[in-house]
Design an enzyme around this catalytic site. Structure first.
Site, PDB file in Angstrom:
ATOM      1  N   GLY A  42       0.813  -1.222   0.000  1.00 19.66           N
ATOM      2  CA  GLY A  42       0.000   0.000   0.000  1.00 19.66           C
ATOM      3  C   GLY A  42       0.840   1.262   0.000  1.00 19.66           C
ATOM      4  O   GLY A  42       0.532   2.227  -0.703  1.00 19.66           O
ATOM      5  N   CYS A  43       1.916   1.242   0.758  1.00 16.68           N
ATOM      6  CA  CYS A  43       2.775   2.423   0.848  1.00 16.68           C
ATOM      7  C   CYS A  43       3.524   2.656  -0.461  1.00 16.68           C
ATOM      8  O   CYS A  43       3.728   3.797  -0.874  1.00 16.68           O
ATOM      9  CB  CYS A  43       3.746   2.280   2.015  1.00 16.68           C
ATOM     10  SG  CYS A  43       2.901   2.168   3.618  1.00 16.68           S
ATOM     11  N   THR A  44       3.922   1.575  -1.117  1.00 16.38           N
ATOM     12  CA  THR A  44       4.583   1.700  -2.412  1.00 16.38           C
ATOM     13  C   THR A  44       3.607   2.264  -3.441  1.00 16.38           C
ATOM     14  O   THR A  44       3.941   3.188  -4.193  1.00 16.38           O
ATOM     15  CB  THR A  44       5.135   0.335  -2.870  1.00 16.38           C
ATOM     16  OG1 THR A  44       6.107  -0.111  -1.921  1.00 16.38           O
ATOM     17  CG2 THR A  44       5.786   0.436  -4.239  1.00 16.38           C
ATOM     18  N   ALA A  47       3.105   6.002  -2.806  1.00 17.88           N
ATOM     19  CA  ALA A  47       4.278   6.787  -3.219  1.00 17.88           C
ATOM     20  C   ALA A  47       4.401   6.841  -4.735  1.00 17.88           C
ATOM     21  O   ALA A  47       4.738   7.885  -5.309  1.00 17.88           O
ATOM     22  CB  ALA A  47       5.544   6.200  -2.596  1.00 17.88           C
TER      23      ALA A  47
END
Length: 157
Positions: A42-44, A47
């Site tokens: 999710g964070c990738t 970003a």
């Protein structure tokens, strides 16, 4: 943090180990988003989506800053691996996260844990919060932030 409140002052290390101070952003409108961990799905995605929209934000002179508790070295690898264009700051003691309400109890995969609560803020040139998103779901989020960066101020999402 609520819309209209002054965003807290901060001094955090970036992906290069250099300090970024909020005072250097005076007179600049910016997006600051808080995420749990480098190189997680999710964070990738978040970003990468901010990176994909980077030029559209910069046309409006709105830099994008991501913050997690990961160390600068992790941020550098994350940026290099995914060719990210966002500035990433390290808040290992989660001091800024706590001040803005991006740290606390949350439910993750059905379990209650304490950690980063995915949150995004647009901070105006006057240093006050113009828009705030909490408990962010990644899908479609960047489009909402960009839309607001273009057209809204003093709204909470």
């Amino acid at each position: 943090m609520e819309v209209g409140e002054k965003f807290p002052e901060f001094r955090l290390k970036d992906e290069n180990g250099e300090f970024l101070e909020s005072s250097s952003l005076e007179g600049v409108r910016y997006v600051i988003y808080f995420y749990p961990k480098d190189n997680t799905p999710g964070c990738t995605k978040e970003a990468e989506e901010f990176t994909a929209a980077f030029a559209q934000f910069m046309l409006r002179n709105v830099p994008i800053i991501g913050v997690s508790k990961d160390l600068p070295e992790s941020h550098r690898k994350f940026i290099d691996k995914h060719q990210l264009k966002v500035k990433l700051l390290s808040d290992p003691e989660h001091e800024l996260m706590e001040k803005v309400g991006a740290w606390g109890t949350k439910v993750s995969y059905g379990k209650e844990t304490v950690g980063t609560i995915r949150s995004t803020f647009i901070v105006g040139k006057d240093g006050k919060v113009e828009a705030a998103w909490r408990n962010v779901k990644v899908a479609g989020h960047v489009d909402k932030v960009l839309s607001c960066a273009v057209s809204c101020s003093n709204k909470s999402q």
